[in-house]
Scaffold this motif. Structure first.
Motif, PDB file in Angstrom:
ATOM      1  N   GLU A  57       0.733  -1.272   0.006  1.00  0.00           N
ATOM      2  CA  GLU A  57      -0.046   0.118   0.084  1.00  0.00           C
ATOM      3  C   GLU A  57       0.744   1.377  -0.108  1.00  0.00           C
ATOM      4  OE1 GLU A  57      -2.841   0.202   3.214  1.00  0.00           O
ATOM      5  OE2 GLU A  57      -3.949   1.959   2.132  1.00  0.00           O
ATOM      6  N   GLN A  58       2.040   1.123   0.930  1.00  0.00           N
ATOM      7  CA  GLN A  58       2.616   2.515   0.954  1.00  0.00           C
ATOM      8  C   GLN A  58       3.592   2.891  -0.309  1.00  0.00           C
ATOM      9  OE1 GLN A  58       2.445   4.576   3.446  1.00  0.00           O
ATOM     10  NE2 GLN A  58       0.831   3.159   4.097  1.00  0.00           N
ATOM     11  N   ALA A  59       4.060   1.784  -0.979  1.00  0.00           N
ATOM     12  CA  ALA A  59       4.627   1.791  -2.233  1.00  0.00           C
ATOM     13  C   ALA A  59       3.767   2.597  -3.327  1.00  0.00           C
ATOM     14  CB  ALA A  59       5.300   0.383  -2.695  1.00  0.00           C
ATOM     15  N   CYS A  60       2.599   1.860  -3.330  1.00  0.00           N
ATOM     16  CA  CYS A  60       1.347   2.549  -4.237  1.00  0.00           C
ATOM     17  C   CYS A  60       1.223   3.745  -3.996  1.00  0.00           C
ATOM     18  CB  CYS A  60       0.155   1.169  -4.243  1.00  0.00           C
ATOM     19  SG  CYS A  60       0.534  -0.105  -4.918  1.00  0.00           S
ATOM     20  N   GLY A  84      -8.413  -4.850  -1.660  1.00  0.00           N
ATOM     21  CA  GLY A  84      -7.239  -4.219  -2.091  1.00  0.00           C
ATOM     22  C   GLY A  84      -7.018  -2.730  -1.606  1.00  0.00           C
ATOM     23  N   ASN A  85      -5.726  -2.233  -1.665  1.00  0.00           N
ATOM     24  CA  ASN A  85      -5.471  -1.126  -1.143  1.00  0.00           C
ATOM     25  C   ASN A  85      -6.011  -0.041  -2.202  1.00  0.00           C
ATOM     26  OD1 ASN A  85      -3.332   0.230  -2.848  1.00  0.00           O
ATOM     27  ND2 ASN A  85      -2.132  -1.500  -2.217  1.00  0.00           N
ATOM     28  N   SER A  86      -5.790   1.439  -1.606  1.00  0.00           N
ATOM     29  CA  SER A  86      -6.810   2.378  -2.557  1.00  0.00           C
ATOM     30  C   SER A  86      -5.902   3.347  -3.527  1.00  0.00           C
ATOM     31  CB  SER A  86      -7.260   3.548  -1.255  1.00  0.00           C
ATOM     32  OG  SER A  86      -7.882   2.955  -0.152  1.00  0.00           O
ATOM     33  N   TYR A  87      -4.996   2.566  -3.524  1.00  0.00           N
ATOM     34  CA  TYR A  87      -3.872   3.348  -4.726  1.00  0.00           C
ATOM     35  C   TYR A  87      -3.383   2.546  -5.826  1.00  0.00           C
ATOM     36  CZ  TYR A  87      -3.474   5.998  -0.404  1.00  0.00           C
ATOM     37  OH  TYR A  87      -3.573   6.521   0.668  1.00  0.00           O
ATOM     38  N   LEU A  88      -4.585   1.491  -6.331  1.00  0.00           N
ATOM     39  CA  LEU A  88      -4.168   0.884  -7.472  1.00  0.00           C
ATOM     40  C   LEU A  88      -4.772   1.396  -8.740  1.00  0.00           C
ATOM     41  CD1 LEU A  88      -4.895  -2.710  -5.706  1.00  0.00           C
ATOM     42  CD2 LEU A  88      -2.742  -1.700  -6.337  1.00  0.00           C
TER      43      LEU A  88
END
Lengths: 168, 168, 168, 168
Positions: free
Chosen positions: D52-55, D77-81
């Motif tokens: 998540e942090q990388a995204c 899924g994380n919010s940064y995809l």
């Protein structure tokens, strides 16, 4: 892909054979264009034929195309993929194409396509059929293959739109 | 499983729904018995319904049954499995059931079964249909779903026997 | 495989490289023999090297061996498999070898083996190491790779026995 | 994603745990930012923690992030995809993260991460390690885990750049 698009991203699958006639290619191109015009992400198996033509259509409208490839490299993926996943799973990747789609448009296609239509039905994902498999539903307790059977790319896009709103 | 059996081991898949009527259960039981009587290994998805009844039939004739389970434990596999594989793949394990079979008998079944029939056709593995999906072949360039459609367990076993000899 | 054995069937995985030295081959053979003597089913990736020698050992004691093959046919599986599954998943089949085992013995092995050791640890499945990967645990918050590290096939079998009783 | 970017698209994987400390989160964020600044597509398992942090880092630089999810829906899924694939394969999806990457940066991580590092090594895909697993190579015929071990996000990005040029 702007943040606004991300929030409400809609994934629509296009399935069909790796080879197709010129007439089917044109239908697939228009389906892909329609998906991109709506701002939806096009999901497919990433190979040639119907998949390639749909991606070409989507790219012609600046759409985003996601290819889920069966092999062990990107070499054989078509040239119109924004993004691709290398699975090495062979035909088992069909399951991923289905699960990654909120609705699916089947255009023509052979047995691989039929497996995806069946998997989508099993998973409760709506499938719109355009010149694809026909099942004589009367002989199977009325179970059909398609949530909706349509006759043009425009109708296909419209059917997906109404199905996604309804299924949401 | 003696060494002699190993050398010429023949794997026959049985596919069908996780739930079935009493009538279908009896057909599945007889299909399983017939597979074991021939000395073939029965391959299936390892769950209930048609799979369980076929395994029960095979075990009643001291046959070997191999279950390829969708979940993450053996807990939900049926009680008649000689051997089982825990895949954690969900429906993607259908592909493994198909690939692990030299010929397949489809008994009844819903969309999951149809996906397996389609995958087998795509892979060139012969499928015998007993009270299963019917396709109106005239509307799909004559592509049917079954290598052979039969009307009894005895016919199904006989069809598999002739198909395996031919395909060898 | 009699009914009694079925009820309490215990699955023990053996992992290691597709190629190995004569010394490692002998250890793998003895590990396989020990698994069969206990009446456990040996699970492996079905190929050569450590997998083949362990299966040969198990078959020499009339044991049951289950091979989970990476490719699309049984042709390249070793000759000592009672039962095999054709996955077509490539290295993703490693996950199935791990999930299908209640405990695992790692003998030697390279990166493929390390991936299985790691997956087993992630899934909470005990792994016994015999001449396999060594990790300098001090540098990773004390996380090691093996539930137990042993020095002979006899010790490996004994470790698995105690681990399975405990983990039950 | 313009056509020019597509042609030379470079896929870089980021692997690491679903949970991480604040310090590791910051490193992951910077790794993601660096990937986006180079115009590379960030591939990951799509979940929380390091992924998540990388995204988040990549998205802060308008990068493209591709998440290959283990479960059966996009909900977790994380919010940064930018894009995601729903696999339903559980941990077997680790193989897809690896195969879809031309080079991989491992940040911290536990056993799941180790399985991916091992799979990448088996497949010949270069892995750069940042505060991740350490192996005492002397005890395994000199086989290490990382193509290069680095000490900062900047070094990680630089290492990937040189590795991709070399491996091309």
């Amino acid at each position: 892909m702007e943040a606004e698009r991300l929030a409400g991203a809609v994934y629509v699958g296009v399935i069909g054979g790796r080879r197709c006639s010129g007439e089917i290619a044109e239908l697939a191109f228009q389906v892909g264009s329609g998906i991109a015009e709506r701002g939806w992400i096009l999901v497919c198996g990433g190979m040639g034929g119907v998949m390639e033509q749909a991606c070409r259509g989507a790219r012609s409208r600046n759409g985003v195309t996601l290819g889920i490839l069966p092999g062990n490299s990107r070499d054989r993926g078509n040239s119109y993929l924004s993004c691709s996943v290398v699975t090495g799973l062979g035909e088992a990747r069909n399951v991923l194409v289905v699960k990654s789609s909120q609705a699916i448009i089947a255009v023509d296609g052979s047995y691989g396509t039929l497996s995806e239509i069946a998997l989508a039905n099993a998973a409760g994902i709506p499938v719109v059929g355009l010149r694809s498999w026909h099942l004589d539903a009367a002989q199977n307790d009325g179970q059909g293959l398609f949530t909706r059977e349509v006759h043009s790319p425009t109708e296909a896009i419209e059917a997906v739109r109404s199905l996604i709103f309804v299924s949401k």
